[in-house]
Design an enzyme around this catalytic site. Sequence first.
Site, PDB file in Angstrom:
ATOM      1  N   VAL A   8      20.911  55.852   2.389  1.00 23.75           N
ATOM      2  CA  VAL A   8      20.600  57.261   2.078  1.00 23.75           C
ATOM      3  C   VAL A   8      19.848  57.146   0.669  1.00 23.75           C
ATOM      4  O   VAL A   8      19.983  56.125  -0.121  1.00 23.75           O
ATOM      5  CB  VAL A   8      21.934  58.226   1.920  1.00 23.75           C
ATOM      6  CG1 VAL A   8      22.316  58.588   3.337  1.00 23.75           C
ATOM      7  CG2 VAL A   8      22.715  57.598   0.883  1.00 23.75           C
ATOM      8  N   SER A   9      19.096  58.046   0.327  1.00 24.77           N
ATOM      9  CA  SER A   9      18.092  57.877  -0.930  1.00 24.77           C
ATOM     10  C   SER A   9      18.910  58.184  -2.223  1.00 24.77           C
ATOM     11  O   SER A   9      18.738  57.896  -3.352  1.00 24.77           O
ATOM     12  CB  SER A   9      16.890  59.190  -0.785  1.00 24.77           C
ATOM     13  OG  SER A   9      16.260  58.762   0.362  1.00 24.77           O
ATOM     14  N   THR A  10      20.065  59.190  -2.339  1.00 25.60           N
ATOM     15  CA  THR A  10      20.788  59.562  -3.506  1.00 25.60           C
ATOM     16  C   THR A  10      22.302  59.370  -3.065  1.00 25.60           C
ATOM     17  O   THR A  10      22.680  59.275  -2.282  1.00 25.60           O
ATOM     18  CB  THR A  10      20.334  61.093  -3.946  1.00 25.60           C
ATOM     19  OG1 THR A  10      20.926  61.797  -2.837  1.00 25.60           O
ATOM     20  CG2 THR A  10      18.998  61.223  -4.005  1.00 25.60           C
TER      21      THR A  10
END
Length: 182
Positions: A8-10
């Site tokens: 996931v990006s964050t």
Amino acid sequence: MLIGYARVSTADQDLTPQIEALKQAGCERLYSDKASGAKVNRPGLAEAIAYARSGDVLVVWKLDRLGRTMKGLVDLSADLDEKGIGLRSITDGIDTSGTAGRLVFNILAAMAQMERELVRERTTAALAVARRKGRFGGRKTMMTEERRNAATKLLKTEMSSREIARAIGVSISTFYRHFPAR
């Protein structure tokens, strides 16, 4: 062996749906990262690749979990291929162990790169328009000149700050930002 990789990006985002899909796909080992797909240095991906042996398959929920650039995806696929490691994307239905899977992989990698470039182009164009209109960042303020004038008149009355904010159609925080003494 099937080796799963989730990303996931964050830090605020949840890996659970990807991990569950990887387990359902039969992955025996799972690795993950909470980092942008544009980043080259992702420890979880590096560990997954280091663990994989010839004949193993790296499985991802979706191709964009591996990376955002065509060059990065193609290079990674080539590195895996050199080591005899396959690549499978559950959602995209890609399996690079066959010719058709490699073709689809390259087409989707090109599409991911194109999507990223289109987002960049649209963002750049929108920022240029905003600069021409005298805006240099952030959202346009809700406190227009008309609202400011109305608030100034209402401040001379017995109305509370909250009532004035409601009357001119702005939040109380916006009101205080423009009239801090109140």
